[in-house]
Design an enzyme around this catalytic site. Sequence first.
Site, PDB file in Angstrom:
ATOM      1  NE  ARG A  85      -4.000   1.928   2.284  1.00  0.00           N
ATOM      2  CZ  ARG A  85      -4.065   2.820   3.269  1.00  0.00           C
ATOM      3  NH1 ARG A  85      -3.222   2.747   4.290  1.00  0.00           N
ATOM      4  NH2 ARG A  85      -4.963   3.786   3.244  1.00  0.00           N
ATOM      5  CG  HIS A  89      -1.297   5.444  -0.365  1.00  0.00           C
ATOM      6  ND1 HIS A  89      -2.107   6.220   0.428  1.00  0.00           N
ATOM      7  CD2 HIS A  89      -2.048   4.355  -0.690  1.00  0.00           C
ATOM      8  CE1 HIS A  89      -3.283   5.638   0.571  1.00  0.00           C
ATOM      9  NE2 HIS A  89      -3.262   4.493  -0.089  1.00  0.00           N
ATOM     10  CG  ASN A 138      -0.916   9.240   2.491  1.00  0.00           C
ATOM     11  OD1 ASN A 138      -1.361   8.255   1.902  1.00  0.00           O
ATOM     12  ND2 ASN A 138      -0.254  10.204   1.869  1.00  0.00           N
ATOM     13  CG  HIS A 178      -7.936  -4.172  -1.192  1.00  0.00           C
ATOM     14  ND1 HIS A 178      -8.957  -3.269  -1.408  1.00  0.00           N
ATOM     15  CD2 HIS A 178      -6.836  -3.432  -0.894  1.00  0.00           C
ATOM     16  CE1 HIS A 178      -8.491  -2.040  -1.240  1.00  0.00           C
ATOM     17  NE2 HIS A 178      -7.207  -2.114  -0.928  1.00  0.00           N
TER      18      HIS A 178
END
Length: 318
Positions: A59, A63, A91, A190
């Site tokens: 992740r 990001h 975040n 996920h």
Amino acid sequence: MASRTWHFLLALSLLSSAAYGQLSPSFYATSCPLLELTVRATMIAALLAERRMGASLLRLQFHDCFVQGCDGSILLDDVGSFVGEKTAFPNVNSVRGYEVIDRIKANVELVCPGIVSCADIVALAARDGMFLLGGPSWAVPLGRRDSTTASLAEANADLPGPTLNLDQLIRAFDKKQLTPRDLTALSGAHTIGFSQCQFFRGHIYNDTNIDPAFAALRRQTCAAAAPAGDSNLAPFDAQTQLVFDNAYYRNLVAQRGLLHSDQELFNGASQDALVRQYGSNPALFAADFVAAMIKMGNIAPLTGSSGQIRRNCRVVNS
């Protein structure tokens, strides 16, 4: 065994360097030959301490790459008048693993000081996290350099949120030159990890495209009224929450997606058929996931003399 089969299949499909753009898996072959061994050893230690960290570092790369490109900008702390991206809504109190990147950087600096960028370390850590949780491996294109800037505004604007519908998700990924197929493949990340109640509360209480038993299960640890339980965690995939597999897609078909944005991929629209394919064909999912990861990792990298090689991933070199 399944992950090794995936690795073999992917090796056959990824021999071409055309997908790598300006980057190359052999970028540090001479200047830092122990790089990947060092990253892998540090990642093994990190996952032995906490298996969830594999999902967290994947992740972290996502990001990073969606804001200014894959340049390590997400790692920069707020220092003095410098404002980084860590306090952006997607975040703050959510993205984690910064300390693992620090440890990897410190270990890499011991064997080849001043050579390897933090942005490349993020990419290698994400790959190793997936592999160590049973997922595919791949040759990571390398040669990124680190940014000297960050963008709080872009982080707030460009990182796709959990309440987006399918059209909004497709537009957000298209902005980064990623296709709807890339979106659906990358969402398979996920299959591991957890989300906070504040991000799935609306889905389990307000949406109708959700299995009632699943909604009832998730409501047990996520109160209807915020902020009660906001930070309570639930696994994206209740069956194999820390194993990288294709169960995520079977969950979507059963209307057991945790986030509103997850279930949007299987909700009577353009991605339904692909979700079914990934759910029944793990090798297809693995191949598409790796291709999409390489493509995402090639979003606007700084190369050549652009940017810098940070000595400390958290601050720009003085």
